[in-house]
Motif scaffolding. Structure first.
Motif, PDB file in Angstrom:
ATOM      1  N   ASP A 177       0.823  -1.224   0.000  1.00 25.39           N
ATOM      2  CA  ASP A 177       0.000   0.000   0.000  1.00 25.39           C
ATOM      3  C   ASP A 177       0.849   1.262   0.000  1.00 25.39           C
ATOM      4  O   ASP A 177       0.497   2.255   0.642  1.00 25.39           O
ATOM      5  CB  ASP A 177      -0.933   0.034   1.230  1.00 25.39           C
ATOM      6  N   ASP A 199      -0.049   1.511  -4.293  1.00 24.03           N
ATOM      7  CA  ASP A 199      -1.453   1.371  -3.927  1.00 24.03           C
ATOM      8  C   ASP A 199      -2.385   1.617  -5.110  1.00 24.03           C
ATOM      9  O   ASP A 199      -2.131   2.440  -5.983  1.00 24.03           O
ATOM     10  CB  ASP A 199      -1.803   2.341  -2.793  1.00 24.03           C
ATOM     11  N   GLU A 234      -0.871  -2.405  -7.746  1.00 23.16           N
ATOM     12  CA  GLU A 234      -1.975  -3.106  -7.092  1.00 23.16           C
ATOM     13  C   GLU A 234      -3.317  -2.721  -7.712  1.00 23.16           C
ATOM     14  O   GLU A 234      -3.529  -1.576  -8.096  1.00 23.16           O
ATOM     15  CB  GLU A 234      -2.069  -2.701  -5.615  1.00 23.16           C
TER      16      GLU A 234
END
Ligand code: C2E
Ligand code: MG
Ligand code: MG
Ligand code: MG
Length: 278
Positions: A177, A199, A234
């Motif tokens: 993240d 993230d 991600e």
């Protein structure tokens, strides 16, 4: 805000706070019994190379199904488990389960396990990693541990020292993240993370051509490159997001576009297909 308004907002907010506390209490009571009642499972989500789209690893993601509460998202129950000091045993179970499962995959495929700050700060953590590796016989370099910037914000845990011990075992480290926490970049020079996970919020922004998100991903990739770290984007959901993060130089991709988190047998079957084709 005046006293009068404060009183008004008190009335408005109290029921919500009450529900919130009540929900946490309900979750905590159920969580205390969840391990022994076999209510947890682990799902696995593929992480693929940005270049060829081949699977490099799977991230282990905890799932909880309780008879009364149904499926509860880890975003809801992990923080409760952390506060109730239950994340230690639950996290250890995930670690053991994931290491055992990875033994059923081809040798070059790694497994990534999330570790919360509470867990990392526990004195027995490194021992539990050694134990999970030796019980499963998984090679240390096939295990990747994902931590967030929050591990550096807990006081007196010596996160840097613990992470160094893990690296010395041959375990890989990912910073999860990235860009959403408050930690200082100084930690990146103290710990040799193998991978920085960018993230999903930046990935989404960049594909909508938000200049700030583009600039941030570009800067993170450049920084990771010069520190000898890889980057994972991600939450890649669309072809457009894929094209954008590829162009920006992200090395690995994770997201619904390539595969959702799936039960262990389904993840295993992906390799049967590979073999049939090869
Ligand atoms: P995380 O480590 O950042 O995991 C990635 C989350 O993004 C997962 O949510 C995954 O299902 C979701 N995701 C992946 N690709 C996409 C996508 O393309 N679009 C969208 N919208 N989402 C995507 P999940 O499984 O609900 O887990 C949420 C968080 O709960 C994790 O975030 C992690 O912080 C925590 N967590 C999950 N399992 C564990 C565990 O075993 N231990 C600990 N300590 N935390 C865990
Ligand atoms: Mg993660
Ligand atoms: Mg993440
Ligand atoms: Mg996340």
């Amino acid at each position: 805000r005046s006293k009068d308004q404060g009183g008004g907002s008190h009335n408005t907010y109290e029921p919500q706070l009450h529900v919130h506390a009540e929900e946490r209490r309900v979750l905590e009571i159920a969580l205390r019994k969840a391990l022994e009642r076999n209510e947890f499972t682990v799902h696995y989500q593929p992480v693929v190379s940005a270049e060829g789209g081949t699977i490099e690893s799977f991230e282990a993601l905890l799932r909880w199904n309780n008879p009364e509460l149904g499926n509860v998202s880890p975003a809801r129950f992990v923080p409760v488990a952390e506060d109730a000091r239950l994340i230690g045993p639950i996290g250890e179970w995930v670690l053991r389960t994931a290491c055992q499962e990875a033994m059923r995959w081809p040798d070059h495929i790694r497994v990534a396990v999330n570790v919360s700050a509470e867990q990392l700060g526990h004195p027995g953590f490194v021992t539990s990693v050694i134990s999970a590796l030796s019980h499963s016989r998984l090679h240390a370099h096939r295990l990747e541990l994902e931590v967030t910037e929050s591990v550096f914000m807990r006081e007196g845990t010596g996160a840097v020292a613990v992470l160094d011990q893990l690296l010395a075992l041959g375990v890989r480290l990912a910073l999860d993240d990235f860009g959403t926490g408050y930690s200082s970049l100084g930690y990146l020079s103290k710990t040799k993370f193998n991978t920085i996970k960018i993230d999903r919020s930046f990935v989404q922004g960049a594909s909508k051509n938000a200049p700030e998100a583009l600039a941030i991903i570009r800067a993170v990739v450049a920084m990771a490159d010069s520190l000898g770290m890889a980057t994972t984007a991600e939450g890649v959901e669309t072809e457009q997001e894929l094209a954008t993060v590829r162009k920006l130089g992200c090395r690995k991709i994770q997201g619904y576009l390539f595969g959702r988190p799936m039960p262990a047998p389904e993840a295993r079957r992906l390799f049967d297909v590979d073999r049939a084709v090869a």
